[in-house]
Design a protein around this motif. Structure first.
Motif, PDB file in Angstrom:
ATOM      1  N   SER A   1      -4.676  -4.299  -6.370  1.00 35.64           N
ATOM      2  CA  SER A   1      -5.430  -4.805  -7.530  1.00 35.64           C
ATOM      3  C   SER A   1      -6.455  -3.780  -8.007  1.00 35.64           C
ATOM      4  N   LEU A   2      -6.158  -2.507  -7.816  1.00 34.90           N
ATOM      5  CA  LEU A   2      -7.101  -1.447  -8.155  1.00 34.90           C
ATOM      6  C   LEU A   2      -7.597  -1.546  -9.593  1.00 34.90           C
ATOM      7  N   TYR A   3      -6.685  -1.736 -10.529  1.00 34.29           N
ATOM      8  CA  TYR A   3      -7.082  -1.762 -11.942  1.00 34.29           C
ATOM      9  C   TYR A   3      -7.907  -2.996 -12.288  1.00 34.29           C
ATOM     10  N   LEU A   4      -7.590  -4.118 -11.711  1.00 35.66           N
ATOM     11  CA  LEU A   4      -8.332  -5.349 -12.002  1.00 35.66           C
ATOM     12  C   LEU A   4      -9.688  -5.368 -11.293  1.00 35.66           C
ATOM     13  N   LYS A   5      -9.682  -5.150  -9.982  1.00 34.39           N
ATOM     14  CA  LYS A   5     -10.894  -5.346  -9.190  1.00 34.39           C
ATOM     15  C   LYS A   5     -11.849  -4.154  -9.184  1.00 34.39           C
ATOM     16  N   HIS A   6     -11.367  -2.979  -9.549  1.00 31.92           N
ATOM     17  CA  HIS A   6     -12.227  -1.802  -9.474  1.00 31.92           C
ATOM     18  C   HIS A   6     -12.351  -1.071 -10.808  1.00 31.92           C
TER      19      HIS A   6
ATOM     20  N   GLN B   1      -4.199   5.294  -9.539  1.00 31.27           N
ATOM     21  CA  GLN B   1      -3.475   4.484  -8.547  1.00 31.27           C
ATOM     22  C   GLN B   1      -2.964   5.359  -7.397  1.00 31.27           C
ATOM     23  N   GLU B   2      -2.300   6.447  -7.727  1.00 29.15           N
ATOM     24  CA  GLU B   2      -1.752   7.324  -6.688  1.00 29.15           C
ATOM     25  C   GLU B   2      -2.863   7.991  -5.877  1.00 29.15           C
ATOM     26  N   ILE B   3      -3.903   8.442  -6.565  1.00 26.39           N
ATOM     27  CA  ILE B   3      -5.014   9.101  -5.876  1.00 26.39           C
ATOM     28  C   ILE B   3      -5.676   8.152  -4.878  1.00 26.39           C
ATOM     29  N   TYR B   4      -5.957   6.930  -5.316  1.00 22.37           N
ATOM     30  CA  TYR B   4      -6.647   5.996  -4.422  1.00 22.37           C
ATOM     31  C   TYR B   4      -5.737   5.460  -3.328  1.00 22.37           C
ATOM     32  N   GLU B   5      -4.462   5.306  -3.592  1.00 16.12           N
ATOM     33  CA  GLU B   5      -3.539   4.909  -2.518  1.00 16.12           C
ATOM     34  C   GLU B   5      -3.514   5.985  -1.440  1.00 16.12           C
ATOM     35  N   ASP B   6      -3.441   7.250  -1.870  1.00 13.15           N
ATOM     36  CA  ASP B   6      -3.417   8.360  -0.920  1.00 13.15           C
ATOM     37  C   ASP B   6      -4.701   8.414  -0.100  1.00 13.15           C
ATOM     38  N   TRP B   7      -5.849   8.401  -0.768  1.00 10.49           N
ATOM     39  CA  TRP B   7      -7.111   8.480  -0.055  1.00 10.49           C
ATOM     40  C   TRP B   7      -7.363   7.245   0.798  1.00 10.49           C
ATOM     41  N   ASN B   8      -6.961   6.091   0.326  1.00 12.18           N
ATOM     42  CA  ASN B   8      -7.198   4.872   1.090  1.00 12.18           C
ATOM     43  C   ASN B   8      -6.380   4.838   2.376  1.00 12.18           C
ATOM     44  N   SER B   9      -5.266   5.565   2.394  1.00 12.15           N
ATOM     45  CA  SER B   9      -4.481   5.638   3.618  1.00 12.15           C
ATOM     46  C   SER B   9      -5.158   6.536   4.657  1.00 12.15           C
ATOM     47  N   LYS B  10      -6.079   7.399   4.219  1.00 12.88           N
ATOM     48  CA  LYS B  10      -6.776   8.328   5.118  1.00 12.88           C
ATOM     49  C   LYS B  10      -8.136   7.785   5.557  1.00 12.88           C
ATOM     50  N   ILE B  11      -8.891   7.275   4.598  1.00 12.40           N
ATOM     51  CA  ILE B  11     -10.204   6.698   4.891  1.00 12.40           C
ATOM     52  C   ILE B  11     -10.328   5.409   4.083  1.00 12.40           C
ATOM     53  N   ASN B  12     -11.213   4.549   4.494  1.00 14.94           N
ATOM     54  CA  ASN B  12     -11.364   3.267   3.816  1.00 14.94           C
ATOM     55  C   ASN B  12     -12.271   3.432   2.591  1.00 14.94           C
TER      56      ASN B  12
END
Length: 156
Positions: free
Chosen positions: A43-48, A23-34
């Motif tokens: 919904s990271l855990y459900l949808k991915h 969750q933290e890793i993808y929130e961080d990276w998603n704020s930098k690139i899509n």
């Protein structure tokens, strides 16, 4: 995270920590690139993650199996599966370099087991007989690509 535990209650403490770290890793990276849709980050855990793990209800990869995740994007389904099957060798492939950076970051943090990444297009990859091939979005489309790849390799 509760969804993952609900469907995979046999997870070790290490695996649970690895899944929680996503969750933290993808929130961080998603704020930098899509990496994933910005509206999906909640919904990271459900949808991915859970979606990526669905194959585990059908296939139990044996230790040392080699899995090729083509078009991995930000690491789905490869990273969640590498956490679930730490003794399996995963190779995550994508032609978009910025998305492979996310995968490299995850493996550097030891979020997964054996993990290799490649920045290639499918036509540049030679695959050995006996490996598994996974792809998140469209198995039929991917299956046709593999058939064309093997036909071009076998006919020279």
């Amino acid at each position: 995270m509760d969804l993952i535990i609900k469907y995979f209650p046999q997870l070790s403490d290490v695996q649970m920590q690895q899944f929680e770290a996503l969750q933290e890793i993808y929130e961080d990276w998603n704020s930098k690139i899509n990496v994933i849709s910005r509206k999906d980050i909640e919904s990271l855990y459900l949808k991915h993650v859970l979606h990526s793990l669905a194959i585990a209800n059908v296939v139990k990869f044996k230790p040392n199996a080699k899995i090729l995740d083509v078009g991995t994007g930000g690491g789905f389904p490869g990273i969640p599966l590498a956490i679930l099957f730490p003794k399996v060798q995963f190779h995550l492939v994508d032609s978009i370099q910025k998305k492979i950076k996310v995968v490299l970051k995850d493996s550097t943090l030891e979020v997964t087991g054996p993990l290799g990444t490649l920045n290639h297009k499918l036509k540049n990859i030679f695959v050995n007989k006996g490996d598994f091939y996974i792809e998140k979005n469209n198995i039929n489309y991917f299956s046709n690509k593999i058939k064309k790849l093997f036909k071009s390799v076998s006919t020279g």
